[in-house]
Enzyme design. Structure first.
Site, PDB file in Angstrom:
ATOM      1  NE  ARG A 199      -3.964  -2.239   1.918  1.00  0.00           N
ATOM      2  CZ  ARG A 199      -4.769  -2.796   2.812  1.00  0.00           C
ATOM      3  NH1 ARG A 199      -4.622  -2.534   4.110  1.00  0.00           N
ATOM      4  NH2 ARG A 199      -5.732  -3.611   2.420  1.00  0.00           N
ATOM      5  CB  ILE A 231      -4.132  -1.717  -7.278  1.00  0.00           C
ATOM      6  CG1 ILE A 231      -3.552  -0.292  -7.273  1.00  0.00           C
ATOM      7  CG2 ILE A 231      -4.570  -2.100  -8.672  1.00  0.00           C
ATOM      8  CD1 ILE A 231      -2.379  -0.109  -8.198  1.00  0.00           C
ATOM      9  CD  GLU A 232      -0.893  -4.114  -3.036  1.00  0.00           C
ATOM     10  OE1 GLU A 232      -1.286  -4.564  -1.940  1.00  0.00           O
ATOM     11  OE2 GLU A 232      -0.073  -4.702  -3.755  1.00  0.00           O
ATOM     12  N   GLY A 233      -6.260  -2.709  -2.293  1.00  0.00           N
ATOM     13  CA  GLY A 233      -7.340  -2.342  -1.400  1.00  0.00           C
ATOM     14  C   GLY A 233      -8.052  -1.089  -1.855  1.00  0.00           C
TER      15      GLY A 233
END
Length: 377
Positions: free
Chosen positions: A238, A359-361
């Site tokens: 993140r 992306i990545e949450g």
């Protein structure tokens, strides 16, 4: 910033200006993967920067990795994604893999001879990793994998897939394990996901596993420990997205400043205080995002695994990604799409940056994670 880190920034920027920016429009237009540029980046130590020197990697820390990500995305988010993601899953392999697993893959990835991919998202399961349906069952001295993953970065170009699969279907996140699966194993089918809004130089694919067999030695760490392994590296991922968004936002602010100075913006904007005030707001927002991103990088380098470090990474990802989208949106309002410029246009940054809030949450899931972290203090 130390002299060593400034030298690294200068080196990455010089490389990106020579090799990445001039190729951005072609790779975006053709939706082609920049394999040759990736190999050149690896020769300079810009691919897999955190792979330890013991496995022929650069051995850099998270702060250096963020700096590299920022500069590559400043030059072009699409090619930048292809270069930065070429080592997907290597931190997990380094932390939990066997000596044999590390020796087989880490040197090759760091040298640009191989590409890795980590497969998590499925057609019906994104942020809810505990609900994945891909399975792995033990059959003698092998594991047999079945299921479908989607939106796999490097899915059709990877040499090795880091696969999260259910080994205990009734245990939720406690029943997930991690496997290293060479992409040439029988039973693997990939389908490139073309026509994406942005990041078109990167490779995204759906990957199907149909009775794919791998040796038992391809298990990473312990059985049913995959979710815990993944959590160890979510924060660094993140923070990387934050640095990527920061790099693109910085490029947008530079472009807007150049156009204001050259009086290339619409007369209704450049002749009013609104243009100057807007530019100041953009510069201030990017400066704030940079401060938070590198605070997170420092925390992850010096205090990895601590709750505060993870929270800073979440905050940086949320703030930098949403700030970057606001910056390019306001830049477009101020100066127009800028499609005739050298290098990526504002229109292209607009398309590319949308992915950073997913992306990545997603932003929604990151907000929930931050709220839980704060309430638990």
């Amino acid at each position: 910033m130390s002299d060593e880190r400034q030298a690294l920034r200068d080196s990455v920027r010089s490389f990106a200006e020579r090799h990445v920016r001039p190729a951005a429009a072609k790779h975006d237009r053709d939706e082609s993967y920049p394999a040759a540029i990736r190999r050149k980046a690896a020769e300079n130590g810009f691919v897999a920067p955190t792979v330890p020197t013991a496995f022929d990697g650069p051995g850099r820390d998270v702060r250096d990795a963020l700096l590299i990500a920022e500069e590559l995305w400043r030059a072009d988010p699409g090619i930048g994604t292809a270069l930065i993601s070429a080592d997907a899953g290597t931190r997990l392999i380094d932390r939990y893999g066997t000596r044999q697993q590390k020796s087989r893959w880490l040197p090759r990835i760091a040298a640009g001879e191989a590409v890795s991919a980590i497969t998590i998202t499925e057609p019906d399961h994104g942020s809810d990793v505990a609900s994945i349906e891909t399975t792995a069952r033990r059959d003698g001295s092998e594991w047999v994998l079945d299921g479908t993953k989607t939106w796999v970065t490097n899915g059709s170009v990877a040499d090795v897939l880091v696969v999260l699969a259910k080994t205990n279907t009734g245990a939720g996140h406690a029943g997930i394990s991690t496997f290293l699966v060479p992409s040439d194993r029988p039973g693997i089918e990939t389908e490139t996901l073309a026509g994406t809004l942005g990041l078109r130089a990167a490779d995204f694919a759906a990957v199907e596993f149909d009775a794919v067999r791998v040796p038992a030695t391809n298990l990473v760490g312990e059985v049913d420990d995959g979710f815990a392994q993944l959590l160890t590296f979510l924060a660094a991922g993140r923070a990387t997205v934050a640095a990527e968004a920061l790099g693109a936002a910085s490029a947008v602010v530079e472009r807007v400043g150049e156009q204001i100075a050259a009086e290339d913006c619409p007369p209704s904007h450049r002749s009013q205080p609104r243009g100057d005030a807007c530019y100041l707001d953009l510069r201030s927002s990017v400066a704030a995002a940079r401060s938070l991103t590198y605070r997170a990088g420092h925390a992850l380098s010096e205090r990895p695994g601590e709750a505060r470090s993870e929270r800073l990474a979440n905050m940086a990802k949320l703030y930098a990604s949403e700030t970057a989208i606001d910056v390019v949106d306001r830049g477009l309002e101020l100066c127009g799409p800028d499609t005739g410029s050298t290098g990526p246009s504002l229109e292209k940054y607009y398309r590319d940056l949308r992915a950073t809030t997913i992306i990545e949450g997603t932003s929604e899931s990151i907000r929930s994670a931050i709220a839980r972290q704060l309430l638990e203090e």
